[in-house]
Design a protein around this motif. Structure first.
Motif, mmCIF file in Angstrom:
data_model
loop_
_atom_site.group_PDB
_atom_site.id
_atom_site.type_symbol
_atom_site.label_atom_id
_atom_site.label_comp_id
_atom_site.label_asym_id
_atom_site.label_seq_id
_atom_site.Cartn_x
_atom_site.Cartn_y
_atom_site.Cartn_z
ATOM 1 N N LEU A 131 0.821 -1.208 0.000
ATOM 2 C CA LEU A 131 0.000 0.000 0.000
ATOM 3 C C LEU A 131 0.856 1.259 0.000
ATOM 4 N N LYS A 132 1.970 1.218 0.698
ATOM 5 C CA LYS A 132 2.882 2.364 0.694
ATOM 6 C C LYS A 132 3.404 2.630 -0.717
ATOM 7 N N GLU A 133 3.837 1.572 -1.400
ATOM 8 C CA GLU A 133 4.378 1.737 -2.752
ATOM 9 C C GLU A 133 3.333 2.296 -3.706
ATOM 10 N N LEU A 134 2.074 1.916 -3.495
ATOM 11 C CA LEU A 134 1.005 2.383 -4.373
ATOM 12 C C LEU A 134 0.620 3.847 -4.096
ATOM 13 N N LEU A 135 0.732 4.278 -2.838
ATOM 14 C CA LEU A 135 0.138 5.552 -2.449
ATOM 15 C C LEU A 135 1.124 6.637 -2.011
ATOM 16 N N LEU B 249 -7.632 10.222 5.687
ATOM 17 C CA LEU B 249 -8.192 8.939 5.272
ATOM 18 C C LEU B 249 -7.473 7.807 5.990
ATOM 19 N N MET B 250 -8.209 6.779 6.348
ATOM 20 C CA MET B 250 -7.628 5.603 6.992
ATOM 21 C C MET B 250 -7.969 4.367 6.165
ATOM 22 N N LEU B 251 -6.941 3.586 5.831
ATOM 23 C CA LEU B 251 -7.151 2.274 5.218
ATOM 24 C C LEU B 251 -7.040 1.260 6.336
ATOM 25 N N LEU B 252 -8.154 0.662 6.703
ATOM 26 C CA LEU B 252 -8.261 -0.100 7.940
ATOM 27 C C LEU B 252 -8.515 -1.577 7.677
ATOM 28 N N ASP B 253 -7.556 -2.408 8.067
ATOM 29 C CA ASP B 253 -7.708 -3.850 7.945
ATOM 30 C C ASP B 253 -8.860 -4.309 8.849
ATOM 31 N N VAL B 254 -9.701 -5.199 8.343
ATOM 32 C CA VAL B 254 -10.844 -5.662 9.120
ATOM 33 C C VAL B 254 -10.413 -6.655 10.198
ATOM 34 N N ILE B 255 -9.506 -7.591 9.834
ATOM 35 C CA ILE B 255 -9.119 -8.654 10.759
ATOM 36 C C ILE B 255 -7.701 -8.407 11.273
ATOM 37 N N TYR C 124 -10.476 -4.797 -1.535
ATOM 38 C CA TYR C 124 -10.291 -6.227 -1.286
ATOM 39 C C TYR C 124 -8.879 -6.697 -1.620
ATOM 40 N N LYS C 125 -8.414 -7.660 -0.806
ATOM 41 C CA LYS C 125 -7.150 -8.329 -1.058
ATOM 42 C C LYS C 125 -7.427 -9.558 -1.918
ATOM 43 N N PRO C 126 -6.464 -9.933 -2.780
ATOM 44 C CA PRO C 126 -5.187 -9.270 -3.059
ATOM 45 C C PRO C 126 -5.405 -7.948 -3.785
ATOM 46 N N PHE C 127 -4.511 -7.010 -3.544
ATOM 47 C CA PHE C 127 -4.676 -5.664 -4.066
ATOM 48 C C PHE C 127 -4.512 -5.605 -5.578
ATOM 49 N N LYS C 128 -5.392 -4.830 -6.216
ATOM 50 C CA LYS C 128 -5.248 -4.493 -7.632
ATOM 51 C C LYS C 128 -4.861 -3.017 -7.681
ATOM 52 N N ALA C 129 -3.661 -2.780 -8.164
ATOM 53 C CA ALA C 129 -3.064 -1.445 -8.060
ATOM 54 C C ALA C 129 -3.979 -0.336 -8.564
ATOM 55 N N ASN C 130 -4.548 -0.501 -9.743
ATOM 56 C CA ASN C 130 -5.367 0.561 -10.326
ATOM 57 C C ASN C 130 -6.601 0.857 -9.476
ATOM 58 N N ILE C 131 -7.195 -0.198 -8.910
ATOM 59 C CA ILE C 131 -8.393 -0.016 -8.091
ATOM 60 C C ILE C 131 -8.045 0.705 -6.789
ATOM 61 N N VAL C 132 -6.948 0.287 -6.153
ATOM 62 C CA VAL C 132 -6.528 0.939 -4.908
ATOM 63 C C VAL C 132 -6.279 2.421 -5.141
ATOM 64 N N ILE C 133 -5.494 2.744 -6.149
ATOM 65 C CA ILE C 133 -5.157 4.145 -6.426
ATOM 66 C C ILE C 133 -6.409 4.943 -6.774
ATOM 67 N N ALA C 134 -7.258 4.372 -7.629
ATOM 68 C CA ALA C 134 -8.463 5.086 -8.069
ATOM 69 C C ALA C 134 -9.388 5.390 -6.899
ATOM 70 N N ARG C 135 -9.594 4.408 -6.027
ATOM 71 C CA ARG C 135 -10.525 4.614 -4.914
ATOM 72 C C ARG C 135 -9.948 5.571 -3.875
ATOM 73 N N VAL C 136 -8.682 5.426 -3.570
ATOM 74 C CA VAL C 136 -8.071 6.330 -2.602
ATOM 75 C C VAL C 136 -8.070 7.761 -3.135
ATOM 76 N N MET C 137 -7.700 7.948 -4.380
ATOM 77 C CA MET C 137 -7.666 9.296 -4.958
ATOM 78 C C MET C 137 -9.056 9.906 -5.023
ATOM 79 N N MET C 138 -10.064 9.078 -5.322
ATOM 80 C CA MET C 138 -11.437 9.584 -5.357
ATOM 81 C C MET C 138 -11.841 10.113 -3.981
#
Length: 302
Positions: free
Chosen positions: A21-25, A51-57, A106-120
């Motif tokens: 997540l660090k490398e992506l963001l 913003l917080m990216l919070l692991d559920v478990i 959702y894991k495993p992370f898809k880079a484009n989805i992570v970046i798109a959602r966080v940036m949004m």
């Protein structure tokens, strides 16, 4: 280019996930890490991330327990939370949204989805903050408005009681302003009020010093951790800053230039009083300043 003005808190007990997540963001915001729920709550209160990216478990407590604590704290309740999970479960999703989460990744992370959602979400947060700032600013003078003043006064009274300090609240009125508007016009009156507000901003330099337009030609200043002597010094500097602007007022009975009258009250930390009590006392002292000839300060302890 890295946006240092926005902060993202990544909460995950797996080092590998934090690294991904660090490398992506890391080029999108300032990144803060927490490896468990307890640390997440501590760092959220310390850094107030956007913003917080919070692991559920997580081992010590679930992400659901963490968000309940975050959302129940007035200081952190406005932090946006995206849940991160490896389990696609509709019941968990519903629970997360009910608790105040704004999205799921959702894991495993898809880079484009992570970046798109966080940036949004970072963009939405940025826009929300801008709208909130505009909603709490006086359109004419650019300083805080009455709505913001009500919030700050209540907060500072509570802080003053908690920290065992003294708090100064000063109600200010521009002398003979109706005469000014009547003779120079409302355009000139608006320009004069802007200069008055500028005088306040030039003097009030401490981080928590606060000024708002109370209404019409009235303003209110809040000075945390300020006794009578300190308040007198600051208010005298405000009056001096306004005098140096030499705003001509030929129709004033107090001076040939635009002046202000001030009623200031000092609140002791052991007093249990409401904002209304403070404002009523400041208004009474302001009335005394006007009765005494205006262009002066009347100050008392409550």
């Amino acid at each position: 280019m890295k946006n240092l003005s926005q902060k993202v808190l990544i909460v995950d007990d797996e080092k590998a996930n934090r690294k991904i997540l660090k490398e992506l963001l890391q080029d999108e915001a300032t990144i803060i890490f927490a490896k468990n729920g307890a640390q997440a709550v501590e760092l959220a209160r310390k850094h107030l991330p956007d913003l917080m990216l919070l692991d559920v478990i997580m081992p010590d407590r679930s992400g659901f327990e963490v968000i309940e604590e975050i959302k129940s704290d007035k200081k952190t309740m406005n932090i946006s939370v995206i849940f991160v999970t490896g389990l696609a479960n509709s019941d968990d999703e519903e629970r997360g949204f009910d608790l105040g989460g704004c999205d799921y990744i959702y894991k495993p992370f898809k880079a484009n989805i992570v970046i798109a959602r966080v940036m949004m979400h970072l963009e939405l947060i940025k826009q929300r903050k801008m709208l909130n700032e505009v909603a709490h600013l006086d359109a004419l003078t650019g300083i805080s408005n009455r709505r913001r003043m009500d919030i700050v006064l209540a907060d500072e009274l509570a802080a003053n009681k908690r920290d065992h300090k003294k708090l100064a609240v000063a109600l200010i009125d521009v002398d003979y302003f109706k005469h000014y508007n009547d003779h120079y016009g409302h355009g000139a009156g608006d320009a004069a009020l802007k200069k008055v507000a500028t005088s306040f901003r030039e003097v009030l330099q401490r981080p928590r010093d606060f000024v708002a337009r109370y209404g019409g030609e009235e303003f209110l200043i809040i000075l945390p951790d300020s006794n009578i002597e300190g308040t007198q010094l600051i208010i005298n500097n405000v009056m001096k800053a306004l005098a140096e602007k030499a705003i001509k007022h030929e129709y004033s009975l107090a001076s040939e230039f635009l002046t202000i009258s001030i009623g200031a009250v000092i609140v002791e930390s052991d007093q249990s009083i409401t904002p209304a009590d403070v404002l009523a006392k400041a208004d009474k002292l302001l009335y005394q300043a006007k009765e005494n000839g205006r262009n002066q300060l009347v100050i008392e302890s409550l």
